[in-house]
Design a protein around this motif. Sequence first.
Motif, short mmCIF file in Angstrom:
data_model
loop_
_atom_site.label_atom_id
_atom_site.label_comp_id
_atom_site.label_asym_id
_atom_site.label_seq_id
_atom_site.Cartn_x
_atom_site.Cartn_y
_atom_site.Cartn_z
N LEU A 458 0.84 -1.21 0.00
CA LEU A 458 0.00 0.00 0.00
C LEU A 458 0.87 1.25 0.00
O LEU A 458 0.55 2.23 -0.69
N LEU A 459 1.95 1.24 0.76
CA LEU A 459 2.85 2.40 0.80
C LEU A 459 3.51 2.62 -0.56
O LEU A 459 3.83 3.75 -0.93
N GLY A 460 3.69 1.54 -1.32
CA GLY A 460 4.37 1.66 -2.60
C GLY A 460 3.62 2.49 -3.63
O GLY A 460 4.23 2.96 -4.59
N ALA A 467 4.28 12.77 3.69
CA ALA A 467 4.21 13.91 4.61
C ALA A 467 2.89 13.87 5.37
O ALA A 467 2.02 13.04 5.10
N GLY A 468 2.75 14.79 6.31
CA GLY A 468 1.50 14.92 7.03
C GLY A 468 1.10 13.66 7.76
O GLY A 468 1.94 12.97 8.36
N PRO A 469 -0.20 13.31 7.72
CA PRO A 469 -0.69 12.15 8.48
C PRO A 469 0.02 10.84 8.10
O PRO A 469 0.27 10.00 8.97
N LEU A 470 0.36 10.65 6.84
CA LEU A 470 1.00 9.41 6.44
C LEU A 470 2.40 9.30 7.03
O LEU A 470 2.77 8.24 7.57
N GLY A 471 3.18 10.35 6.96
CA GLY A 471 4.52 10.32 7.54
C GLY A 471 4.49 10.07 9.03
O GLY A 471 5.26 9.26 9.56
N ALA A 498 10.98 3.81 3.76
CA ALA A 498 10.97 5.03 4.57
C ALA A 498 12.23 5.85 4.32
O ALA A 498 12.16 7.09 4.28
N GLU A 499 13.37 5.19 4.17
CA GLU A 499 14.61 5.93 3.91
C GLU A 499 14.52 6.74 2.62
O GLU A 499 15.06 7.84 2.53
N ARG A 500 13.80 6.21 1.63
CA ARG A 500 13.70 6.88 0.34
C ARG A 500 12.50 7.80 0.23
O ARG A 500 12.50 8.72 -0.59
N CYS A 501 11.45 7.53 1.04
CA CYS A 501 10.16 8.18 0.79
C CYS A 501 9.67 9.10 1.89
O CYS A 501 8.81 9.97 1.62
N LEU A 502 10.11 8.93 3.13
CA LEU A 502 9.65 9.82 4.20
C LEU A 502 10.05 11.26 3.92
O LEU A 502 11.13 11.53 3.38
N LEU A 547 20.52 13.61 4.96
CA LEU A 547 21.29 13.64 3.72
C LEU A 547 20.40 14.01 2.53
O LEU A 547 20.80 14.78 1.66
N ARG A 548 19.18 13.46 2.51
CA ARG A 548 18.26 13.82 1.42
C ARG A 548 17.92 15.30 1.45
O ARG A 548 17.83 15.96 0.41
N ALA A 549 17.75 15.85 2.65
CA ALA A 549 17.47 17.28 2.76
C ALA A 549 18.64 18.10 2.24
O ALA A 549 18.46 19.10 1.53
N ALA A 550 19.86 17.67 2.57
CA ALA A 550 21.04 18.37 2.08
C ALA A 550 21.14 18.28 0.56
O ALA A 550 21.49 19.26 -0.12
#
Length: 558
Positions: A458-460, A467-471, A498-502, A547-550
């Motif tokens: 389902l997450l896929g 983001a928001g409620p899902l995160g 989560a590492e790639r999508c949060l 790291l993703r934010a950077a």
Amino acid sequence: MTTTETARNTAAGTCSTAAGRSAPAETATDTSEGGAAGSGHGDWEELVRVAVLGTGRSQGSPGALLDAAAVQTVRRRAGLRPAEAGPRPDPAPRDPRPAPPPAARRRLAQLLAGRTGAGSGGGRRGAAPDLTELLPQWLAAAGRHGYRAPHALVPALLDAARARTDLRAPALALAGARGLWLARLNPDWRFALRGGAAGAGESPDPDDRVEVERLWQEGLFAERVALLGAVRAHEAAAATRLLETTWATERAEDRLMFLDSLRVGLTGGDEPFLEAALGDRSRNVRSTAAELLSALPQSALAARMAERALACVGPEGVAPPAACDAGMLRDGVVERPPAGRGERAWWLGQLVEAAPLSCWRERFGGLGPAEIVALPVAGGESWREELHAAWCRAAVRQRDPQWSKALLGSASAPPATAPGTASLAERAKLLSVLPEGERAEWVAEFIRAHGLSEAFQLLGVCVVPWAGPLGRAVVDALDAAREAGSYPWSFSGVMGLAERCLDPAEAERLEAVVARGAGFADPAEASSGASAYWAEAFQRLVATLRLRAAMLSELAPA
């Protein structure tokens, strides 16, 4: 010892060995202008001859002999005689796109190198981010900004695309014309020439009919598929016109692939071509044409299927067809069912899934999708399951969000009680039809009610970043699993997603989770047990989000 001295010593030993093997019987005459040893340009056999006779008889010095032998030794080790230089390739085409900012270029070099940092032994991943898994996100973000690949990194980018097919489209788009220019010079990158032309801007201009026709008639299959996609994106009707020019002579498997490419941008204008394909000599082609036509609710095939389906299903119950007639066969109904399926149920499912969903409102007295799905079905639970499963396939095919939502039911209800299907794979397909916001809210509610153990599929289908409620639901569920004493590898799929999508903004909440887990109830668990593994997994997740934010910040234009 210098390189020259090493070569001279090696040459001296080699010449001595050769002299010991092949001393000549005759007395040699002097060579002109000091002999081969003096000139330094004699071939290897001449040098061996001089070494055998002695430099005194050839009017050369021992040092000159060794220097010439050193040069020849290097040449022999190289394995290639010096040759005339070939013609230089034409310069690479100019790429007008800007290069990424310096920090982003350095980040790309790091990701391409794949340095993941020092991890723990014993198969544990450690707390360092997996940089190779962040490369697709970097490429996607760079593409959104309209950057080109830094020139010095194009070879490494092509190597990465060669190793990972999932990187090929974004990597070749970023490499652009320079990447294709390099690919022509290196056989290892030949894949870029087969599949990268469309992504790198080298497909013909769809308005250039002469060049389009030439490539369509003469190109490789992959080139023709890419060309058809480019023409389709430019003008949908032009793609079917192009197909018609060679359709009768194409192989069945190629017709099937070309037909499948029409799914993108499917419109009512494709109906005449698809209707004609219903008479194709290949059963797979006929079935695909029928499937595409059933995705067009206003098509003639959809109307024929609606008439058949309405005769079988209504408020009074289900009466499946008694036979599969010629008309049904022509419209794509497969006569023989798979093993374990009854014939009549198999035919009924195909009729219902191909009928336009709009036909059921009138048949059920004006009821909406949710009300129709909630009705009992006369004839038993098996007919209800067949009918609902067919409606699920129809909702996905026709991209109908109202029916999809009705068939999904409540996310908090037990999966076995879902009105449409308890299959997570089918639920994921239904979710993909919903608007992005509703999709995320439904999955968040499912996770809050049932945890993460069944949420991977389902997450896929949820839009990134979560983001928001899902995160928040994902982070809270991971924390609950930690507190329950589970091991993180039970959720390895979700952790990888989560590492790639949060959303990177969730890093702060995760750091609070890490801080709460830092005080182990039992000091012995500080280096072993579930708590230690969870601490490591959360630290890696936080580091990856940072790291993703950077990365995104570095790619932002100045």
